[in-house]
Design an enzyme around this catalytic site. Structure first.
Site, mmCIF file in Angstrom:
data_model
loop_
_atom_site.group_PDB
_atom_site.id
_atom_site.type_symbol
_atom_site.label_atom_id
_atom_site.label_comp_id
_atom_site.label_asym_id
_atom_site.label_seq_id
_atom_site.Cartn_x
_atom_site.Cartn_y
_atom_site.Cartn_z
ATOM 1 N N ARG A 1 0.869 -1.183 0.000
ATOM 2 C CA ARG A 1 0.000 0.000 0.000
ATOM 3 C C ARG A 1 0.898 1.224 0.000
ATOM 4 O O ARG A 1 1.738 1.383 0.883
ATOM 5 C CB ARG A 1 -0.913 0.021 1.234
ATOM 6 C CG ARG A 1 -2.107 0.973 1.083
ATOM 7 C CD ARG A 1 -2.890 1.149 2.363
ATOM 8 N NE ARG A 1 -2.103 1.857 3.354
ATOM 9 C CZ ARG A 1 -1.968 1.457 4.623
ATOM 10 N NH1 ARG A 1 -2.540 0.363 5.074
ATOM 11 N NH2 ARG A 1 -1.206 2.154 5.460
ATOM 12 N N GLU B 1 4.990 7.063 2.340
ATOM 13 C CA GLU B 1 5.731 5.812 2.503
ATOM 14 C C GLU B 1 5.073 4.729 1.668
ATOM 15 O O GLU B 1 3.957 4.885 1.188
ATOM 16 C CB GLU B 1 5.761 5.376 3.974
ATOM 17 C CG GLU B 1 4.388 5.057 4.540
ATOM 18 C CD GLU B 1 4.421 4.612 6.005
ATOM 19 O OE1 GLU B 1 5.525 4.476 6.569
ATOM 20 O OE2 GLU B 1 3.337 4.391 6.570
ATOM 21 N N ASN C 1 4.107 0.658 2.200
ATOM 22 C CA ASN C 1 4.015 -0.421 3.179
ATOM 23 C C ASN C 1 4.119 -1.746 2.443
ATOM 24 O O ASN C 1 3.267 -2.055 1.612
ATOM 25 C CB ASN C 1 2.668 -0.363 3.900
ATOM 26 C CG ASN C 1 2.443 0.964 4.588
ATOM 27 O OD1 ASN C 1 2.890 1.172 5.697
ATOM 28 N ND2 ASN C 1 1.768 1.890 3.915
ATOM 29 N N SER D 1 -2.667 -2.826 5.992
ATOM 30 C CA SER D 1 -3.983 -3.171 6.554
ATOM 31 C C SER D 1 -5.117 -2.305 6.012
ATOM 32 O O SER D 1 -4.903 -1.378 5.239
ATOM 33 C CB SER D 1 -3.930 -3.059 8.078
ATOM 34 O OG SER D 1 -3.555 -1.753 8.440
ATOM 35 N N LYS E 1 12.429 2.864 5.450
ATOM 36 C CA LYS E 1 12.531 4.300 5.167
ATOM 37 C C LYS E 1 13.867 4.638 4.502
ATOM 38 O O LYS E 1 13.950 5.531 3.670
ATOM 39 C CB LYS E 1 12.392 5.119 6.462
ATOM 40 C CG LYS E 1 11.135 4.823 7.273
ATOM 41 C CD LYS E 1 9.871 5.245 6.550
ATOM 42 C CE LYS E 1 8.626 4.982 7.381
ATOM 43 N NZ LYS E 1 8.241 3.577 7.456
ATOM 44 N N LYS F 1 12.190 10.355 10.742
ATOM 45 C CA LYS F 1 11.559 9.032 10.646
ATOM 46 C C LYS F 1 12.538 7.912 10.986
ATOM 47 O O LYS F 1 13.573 7.779 10.336
ATOM 48 C CB LYS F 1 11.045 8.798 9.219
ATOM 49 C CG LYS F 1 9.878 9.679 8.821
ATOM 50 C CD LYS F 1 9.366 9.257 7.448
ATOM 51 C CE LYS F 1 7.942 9.742 7.216
ATOM 52 N NZ LYS F 1 7.358 9.149 6.012
ATOM 53 N N GLU G 1 7.351 0.576 11.228
ATOM 54 C CA GLU G 1 5.995 0.567 10.680
ATOM 55 C C GLU G 1 5.014 0.638 11.843
ATOM 56 O O GLU G 1 5.378 0.451 12.995
ATOM 57 C CB GLU G 1 5.752 -0.722 9.879
ATOM 58 C CG GLU G 1 6.700 -0.925 8.713
ATOM 59 C CD GLU G 1 6.642 0.190 7.693
ATOM 60 O OE1 GLU G 1 5.548 0.741 7.474
ATOM 61 O OE2 GLU G 1 7.686 0.536 7.133
ATOM 62 N N GLY G 2 3.728 0.864 11.514
ATOM 63 C CA GLY G 2 2.678 0.749 12.520
ATOM 64 C C GLY G 2 2.159 2.058 13.081
ATOM 65 O O GLY G 2 1.274 2.070 13.914
ATOM 66 N N ARG H 1 -7.638 7.688 5.032
ATOM 67 C CA ARG H 1 -7.668 7.877 6.489
ATOM 68 C C ARG H 1 -7.566 9.365 6.771
ATOM 69 O O ARG H 1 -6.796 10.074 6.124
ATOM 70 C CB ARG H 1 -6.495 7.143 7.151
ATOM 71 C CG ARG H 1 -6.655 5.636 7.154
ATOM 72 C CD ARG H 1 -5.366 4.938 7.490
ATOM 73 N NE ARG H 1 -4.344 5.249 6.512
ATOM 74 C CZ ARG H 1 -3.071 4.904 6.642
ATOM 75 N NH1 ARG H 1 -2.668 4.251 7.706
ATOM 76 N NH2 ARG H 1 -2.202 5.218 5.702
#
Length: 474
Positions: free
Chosen positions: A125, A144, A146, A151, A305, A364, A368-369, A450
């Protein structure tokens, strides 16, 4: 745009009534999370936080994000196959970032032994924000990519019906019809199904590696259900189960509880806190097998990253995607400024610029997350501490994106219903399957929007900051 939805409401009472209807519809559609108190059980669930209204997204930028996704799929795949590039790029990071170093150790071990896997599956993603240019026009800038456990493909498939319902309640049927249909879970399952088919064993299963405490289980179930509809069976297991009951035969086929595994789909294993020694051993066992890993360890490293920062250097895209100038141009158009913090002149200059104008940058780590990035005063403190330390190589600096805020209402259990200034992040899901050197599938399969209150710098949906949304093309 969203404030125009709000302008058709007669005061707070109607806003609250509309929110109640929206929440009921979200529950009916299955836009669900487990609760923070009962993360291992579905006995009590709640709605996943979402916006009351769909949010404005410029049609041209939505189209641009879709158009470049297949290029990003190809790029990630090219990086994952280029051992020399990965080793050179991550050499400074792995000296100071123990998590990336552990992943890299497994990668080196698998390379040395010889990669048993012949089919490769990417479920990515790519996430973007809309930079406000000096002339006021918006531009698409990548935040970024993923490459592991990307998810919300499942829940994003269920939110369009909620926003259509809200607009229909407001008698805005034409607007409701403009909300795009979206079913990423179907497309992600299609990729897993193709990899399973190419693995070539009709009795073999798909292993979904998940945490026991998993609030976002319904998102994952959406993909499992799509696979079951194709008569492909999925088992959910933890890393601990793999360590205790997993084994390889002489051909390095993977077995768990005596059943052959064709595809391993990771929805765990992207953060240091998700590993103990036993889990690291389980990850190595999985990587050594000929099962299709999604992602394999090289593809997880391709999503760091540090790799993203290196890809923005002049000439790197051309080296990785030779003779593809159009793809390179499409990719480069989405890049925000990325800067190395390695010790040396280049890193010193980036550090000095960030300390002089902290509002222009984001710091950064290789994580992740959500909820890991540093901004403003926190960033200045961290950079001041890291100034002369090799540890700064485990971070990168990125240009801070400044989108145009808009009004929307973020619906969360137990929170007041009010319109606040918001910004959005757009994700495009991409799927690719490679057999040997041949790319047999490369497609985009849907989107995720989002939205969060403008006051929050960082954080995802499960992290409790952003909420699910739908683009309203403008």
């Amino acid at each position: 745009m969203a404030s125009t939805w709000g302008s058709s409401l007669q005061g707070e009472q109607q806003l609250e009534e509309l929110a109640r209807q929206a929440v009921d519809r979200a529950l009916a559609e299955g836009v669900l999370l487990r609760t923070t108190k009962e993360q291992s059980s579905s006995d009590v669930v709640s709605y996943a936080p979402f916006t009351l209204f769909p949010s404005p997204v410029p049609s041209a930028l939505l189209e641009q994000a879709y158009a470049v996704q297949m290029d990003f799929n190809q790029l990630v795949d090219a990086v994952s196959q280029n051992a020399a590039f990965l080793e050179k790029t991550l050499s400074s990071t792995i000296k100071r970032d123990t998590f990336t170093a552990r992943l890299f150790d497994i990668y080196k071990q698998v390379l040395k032994e010889g990669i048993a896997q012949t089919v490769f599956l990417g479920l990515n993603r790519s996430d973007y924000m809309f930079q406000r240019n000096a002339d006021g026009s918006p531009a698409l800038k990548q935040i970024e990519i993923n490459t592991i456990s990307a998810s919300f493909g499942g829940l994003a498939s269920r939110t369009p019906a909620v926003h259509r319902h809200v607009l229909n309640v407001l008698n805005k049927t034409k607007d409701a019809a403009r909300i795009l249909s979206n079913n990423p879970s179907k497309g992600l399952a299609l990729g897993i199904a193709k990899a399973w088919e190419l693995y070539g064993s009709a009795k073999a299963l798909v292993l979904l590696v998940a945490q026991e405490k998993e609030r976002n289980v319904f998102d994952q179930r959406a993909i499992e259900n799509e696979l079951l509809a194709r008569n492909i069976h999925v088992i959910r297991r933890r890393f601990e189960d793999v360590a205790e009951k997993g084994s390889l035969d002489q051909d390095r086929k993977l077995f768990l509880d005596g059943q052959e595994i064709a595809v391993v789909y990771f929805r765990d294993g992207y953060m240091p806190s998700q590993y103990n020694q036993q889990n690291w051993e389980a990850r190595l066992l999985l990587e050594r097998s000929c099962a299709v890993k999604c992602p394999d360890i090289a593809t997880q490293l391709a999503g760091t990253k540090k790799v993203q920062q290196e890809l923005s250097r002049v000439g790197v895209l051309e080296m990785l995607l030779p003779d593809q100038p159009e793809a390179v141009a499409r990719l480069r158009a989405t890049f925000a400024g990325q800067y190395s913090l390695d010790l040396g002149e280049e890193g010193d200059q980036a550090l000095a610029e960030a300390l002089a104008a902290p509002s222009r940058f984001v710091l950064k780590p290789q994580r992740e997350g959500g909820g890991n990035n540093l901004y403003g005063e926190e960033m200045v403190q961290a950079l001041t501490q890291l100034k002369d330390s090799e540890e700064r190589a485990s971070y990168i600096l990125m240009e801070k994106i400044e989108p145009e805020p808009f009004g929307n209402c973020l619906l969360r259990p137990g929170c007041p219903v009010r319109v606040v200034p918001c910004i959005s992040e757009l994700g495009i899901f991409g799927v690719y399957v490679r057999q040997g050197k041949t790319l047999v599938m490369n497609k985009h399969v849907g989107h995720l929007l989002r939205t969060k209150a403008n006051e929050h710098a960082d954080g995802g949906v499960v992290a409790g900051v952003a909420v699910l949304d739908n683009p309203y093309p403008v």
